[in-house]
Design a protein around this motif. Structure first.
Motif, short mmCIF file in Angstrom:
data_model
loop_
_atom_site.label_atom_id
_atom_site.label_comp_id
_atom_site.label_asym_id
_atom_site.label_seq_id
_atom_site.Cartn_x
_atom_site.Cartn_y
_atom_site.Cartn_z
N GLN A 121 0.82 -1.21 0.00
CA GLN A 121 0.00 0.00 0.00
C GLN A 121 0.86 1.25 0.00
O GLN A 121 1.92 1.27 0.58
CB GLN A 121 -0.89 0.01 1.23
N ALA A 122 0.34 2.29 -0.63
CA ALA A 122 0.96 3.61 -0.59
C ALA A 122 0.41 4.36 0.63
O ALA A 122 -0.73 4.10 1.05
CB ALA A 122 0.66 4.38 -1.86
N PRO A 123 1.17 5.28 1.21
CA PRO A 123 0.65 6.06 2.33
C PRO A 123 -0.58 6.85 1.91
O PRO A 123 -0.69 7.32 0.78
CB PRO A 123 1.80 7.00 2.68
N VAL A 124 -1.52 6.99 2.78
CA VAL A 124 -2.76 7.74 2.65
C VAL A 124 -3.72 7.12 1.63
O VAL A 124 -4.85 6.82 1.96
CB VAL A 124 -2.52 9.23 2.34
N VAL A 125 -3.31 6.92 0.40
CA VAL A 125 -4.22 6.44 -0.64
C VAL A 125 -4.35 4.93 -0.65
O VAL A 125 -5.24 4.40 -1.32
CB VAL A 125 -3.82 6.95 -2.04
N GLY A 126 -3.51 4.22 0.06
CA GLY A 126 -3.60 2.77 0.12
C GLY A 126 -3.42 2.12 -1.24
O GLY A 126 -2.46 2.35 -1.94
N ASN A 127 -4.40 1.31 -1.63
CA ASN A 127 -4.34 0.58 -2.90
C ASN A 127 -5.18 1.25 -3.99
O ASN A 127 -5.47 0.63 -5.02
CB ASN A 127 -4.85 -0.85 -2.69
N LEU A 143 -6.05 -7.73 3.22
CA LEU A 143 -6.16 -6.33 3.58
C LEU A 143 -5.88 -5.45 2.38
O LEU A 143 -4.81 -5.52 1.78
CB LEU A 143 -5.16 -5.99 4.70
N ALA A 144 -6.86 -4.65 2.01
CA ALA A 144 -6.70 -3.66 0.95
C ALA A 144 -7.33 -2.36 1.46
O ALA A 144 -8.42 -2.38 2.02
CB ALA A 144 -7.39 -4.11 -0.33
N LYS A 145 -6.62 -1.27 1.32
CA LYS A 145 -7.11 0.02 1.81
C LYS A 145 -7.35 0.97 0.66
O LYS A 145 -6.62 0.96 -0.33
CB LYS A 145 -6.11 0.67 2.76
N GLU A 146 -8.35 1.82 0.82
CA GLU A 146 -8.60 2.91 -0.10
C GLU A 146 -8.77 4.17 0.74
O GLU A 146 -9.72 4.27 1.51
CB GLU A 146 -9.86 2.65 -0.92
N TRP A 147 -7.89 5.13 0.60
CA TRP A 147 -7.94 6.39 1.36
C TRP A 147 -8.00 6.11 2.86
O TRP A 147 -8.80 6.68 3.58
CB TRP A 147 -9.13 7.24 0.95
N GLU A 148 -7.18 5.20 3.34
CA GLU A 148 -7.12 4.84 4.75
C GLU A 148 -8.41 4.20 5.27
O GLU A 148 -8.62 4.06 6.46
CB GLU A 148 -6.76 6.05 5.64
N MET A 149 -9.32 3.82 4.36
CA MET A 149 -10.52 3.09 4.74
C MET A 149 -10.34 1.65 4.29
O MET A 149 -9.76 1.39 3.24
CB MET A 149 -11.75 3.69 4.09
N ILE A 150 -10.86 0.73 5.03
CA ILE A 150 -10.74 -0.68 4.70
C ILE A 150 -12.10 -1.17 4.21
O ILE A 150 -13.05 -1.22 4.99
CB ILE A 150 -10.28 -1.51 5.91
N PRO A 151 -12.21 -1.49 2.92
CA PRO A 151 -13.49 -2.04 2.45
C PRO A 151 -13.69 -3.44 3.00
O PRO A 151 -12.74 -4.20 3.16
CB PRO A 151 -13.32 -2.05 0.92
#
Length: 85
Positions: free
Chosen positions: A43-49, A74-82
């Motif tokens: 993941q990238a910081p802040v934006v995640g995946n 675990l996959a994140k989008e904007w520090e939110m976890i779908p």
């Protein structure tokens, strides 16, 4: 002392304080014991995946990750976890 000198000092002090705070936060987040999380793509910081997902049919990427990392990953989008049900 001139007022502009005082204002310049406040800006410098604010910049130094901001850098110190962000550095401390970064070190804290990198050194604290993290919770045991499921595996997942890097993941990238802040934006995640977010930038790893295609704009059309993102579920195909999620299916690919499920095959690669297992049903729980675990996959994140904007520090939110779908989540999926």
């Amino acid at each position: 002392m001139e007022p502009s000198f005082i204002a310049d000092n406040k800006v410098v002090a604010l910049a130094i304080g901001s850098v110190a705070f962000l550095s401390t936060l970064y070190v804290y987040r990198k050194t604290r014991p993290s919770a045991v999380l499921p595996p997942g793509p890097p993941q990238a910081p802040v934006v995640g995946n977010l930038f790893q997902l295609p704009k059309e049919q993102p579920w195909l990427k999620y299916a690919e990750w499920a095959e690669q990392y297992g049903e729980s990953y675990l996959a994140k989008e904007w520090e939110m976890i779908p989540t999926s049900g």
